[in-house]
Scaffold this motif. Structure first.
Motif, mmCIF file in Angstrom:
data_model
loop_
_atom_site.group_PDB
_atom_site.id
_atom_site.type_symbol
_atom_site.label_atom_id
_atom_site.label_comp_id
_atom_site.label_asym_id
_atom_site.label_seq_id
_atom_site.Cartn_x
_atom_site.Cartn_y
_atom_site.Cartn_z
ATOM 1 N N ALA A 1 2.653 4.686 -23.192
ATOM 2 C CA ALA A 1 2.819 3.407 -22.759
ATOM 3 C C ALA A 1 3.843 2.237 -23.411
ATOM 4 O O ALA A 1 4.234 1.319 -22.823
ATOM 5 C CB ALA A 1 1.372 2.426 -22.872
ATOM 6 N N GLY A 2 4.237 3.115 -24.593
ATOM 7 C CA GLY A 2 5.238 2.251 -25.297
ATOM 8 C C GLY A 2 6.764 2.822 -25.020
ATOM 9 O O GLY A 2 7.815 2.462 -25.654
ATOM 10 N N GLN A 3 6.532 3.637 -23.781
ATOM 11 C CA GLN A 3 7.964 4.200 -23.416
ATOM 12 C C GLN A 3 8.292 3.635 -21.682
ATOM 13 O O GLN A 3 9.226 3.960 -21.682
ATOM 14 C CB GLN A 3 8.246 5.711 -23.666
ATOM 15 N N TYR A 4 7.369 3.689 -21.220
ATOM 16 C CA TYR A 4 7.179 3.146 -19.911
ATOM 17 C C TYR A 4 6.409 1.963 -19.584
ATOM 18 O O TYR A 4 5.713 1.535 -20.436
ATOM 19 C CB TYR A 4 6.623 4.387 -19.175
ATOM 20 N N THR B 1 5.665 13.383 -19.993
ATOM 21 C CA THR B 1 5.371 12.323 -18.817
ATOM 22 C C THR B 1 6.509 12.559 -17.942
ATOM 23 O O THR B 1 7.676 11.936 -18.339
ATOM 24 C CB THR B 1 5.115 11.229 -19.299
ATOM 25 N N VAL B 2 6.226 12.562 -16.607
ATOM 26 C CA VAL B 2 7.502 12.529 -15.572
ATOM 27 C C VAL B 2 7.222 11.269 -14.377
ATOM 28 O O VAL B 2 7.919 10.840 -14.112
ATOM 29 C CB VAL B 2 7.673 13.955 -14.727
ATOM 30 N N ASN B 3 5.909 10.967 -14.578
ATOM 31 C CA ASN B 3 5.648 9.725 -13.862
ATOM 32 C C ASN B 3 4.550 8.882 -14.503
ATOM 33 O O ASN B 3 3.345 9.393 -14.564
ATOM 34 C CB ASN B 3 5.023 10.185 -12.369
ATOM 35 N N PRO B 4 5.003 7.918 -15.121
ATOM 36 C CA PRO B 4 3.937 6.932 -15.971
ATOM 37 C C PRO B 4 2.750 6.250 -15.209
ATOM 38 O O PRO B 4 1.929 5.950 -15.637
ATOM 39 C CB PRO B 4 4.774 5.902 -16.687
ATOM 40 N N ASP B 5 2.909 6.343 -14.001
ATOM 41 C CA ASP B 5 1.676 5.703 -12.988
ATOM 42 C C ASP B 5 1.401 6.559 -11.975
ATOM 43 O O ASP B 5 1.815 6.213 -10.841
ATOM 44 C CB ASP B 5 2.200 4.250 -12.510
#
Length: 253
Positions: free
Chosen positions: A134-137, A246-250
């Motif tokens: 969450a500190g990258q996206y 992670t390829v899709n943060p949401d």
């Protein structure tokens, strides 16, 4: 001499896994945590202190005790954090915002503030700050958490620049979704906020990584031990994700 290692939120979860990994590597362990019960069942050889990382006086007292009993500190693992509220930004109360930043960001700052002069005096040391993917996206419905974790990244990079000339390294570890009770609480809140089931949210997180799975505390622990070792003697100022890529943060189902 064995490494002297402080781990905040070290009595359970990821912090406990990190403490165990350092202990297995021969380090002296000091865990700080707010959970008295979890502290009480830590191994007898570990030093244990109950403290809230957002309490400036408490952190000052902790480091004074470390200086008195250990005479220095080789590794700081600023690992403490809370999830904060799960809500759209317009629905988040200011007190909840501030509380999330106090633990996740102020706690890391306070520990670094007190560890820095101790490490400077000995001309060596390693600081490991726990951020998050969450500190990258961006992280919808988790604005305080994402803001705090992005700030931890900035803090870590700045520490590396300030402290490098003194022989001190600083790096940031960004865990992805970690199996365990804390993530279960996140899944439950997000399921309610998104009108989904817990299993749907779980699958969404897993499918949002190229490896299609959650990580475990031992994955973070292994990275922490490596970054604190001589094998990483010139690794500093880095932000390293341990998240299965992670390829899709949401992710959506």
């Amino acid at each position: 001499m064995s490494q002297r290692v402080l781990i905040t939120a070290g009595a359970s979860g990821v912090g406990r896994a990190v403490a165990e990994a350092f202990s297995e590597a021969g380090a002296q362990i000091w865990v700080a945590d707010v959970d008295t019960q979890a502290l009480s069942i830590c191994p007898e050889g570990w030093r244990r202190t109950r403290v809230d990382v957002s309490d400036a006086a408490g952190i000052s007292a902790l480091f004074a005790e470390i200086a008195r009993d250990w005479g220095g500190l080789d590794v700081l693992c600023a690992n403490a954090g809370i999830a904060g509220p799960t809500a759209l930004v317009e629905d988040i109360e200011l007190d909840d915002w501030r509380n999330c930043l106090a633990v996740n960001l102020d706690g890391a700052f306070l520990c670094a503030k007190h560890a820095a002069p101790m490490m400077k005096a000995q001309g060596s040391g390693v600081m490991l700050l726990t951020s998050s993917t969450a500190g990258q996206y961006g992280y919808p419905r988790r604005a305080p958490y994402a803001a705090a974790k992005w700030a931890v990244v900035g803090l870590g990079k700045t520490l590396a620049m300030e402290l490098g000339p003194h022989g001190i390294r600083a790096n940031v570890i960004c865990p992805g979704a970690v199996e365990g009770p804390r993530m279960e609480q996140v899944l439950a809140r997000e399921a309610q906020a998104k009108d989904m089931t817990r299993d749907q949210v779980y699958r969404g997180y897993a499918s949002g990584t190229s490896m299609g799975r959650f990580i475990e505390g031992r994955d973070i622990a292994g990275m922490a031990v490596f970054l604190a070792s001589d094998a990483a003697r010139l690794v500093s100022g880095q932000v390293i994700a341990v998240d299965g890529h992670t390829v899709n943060p949401d992710p959506k189902i």
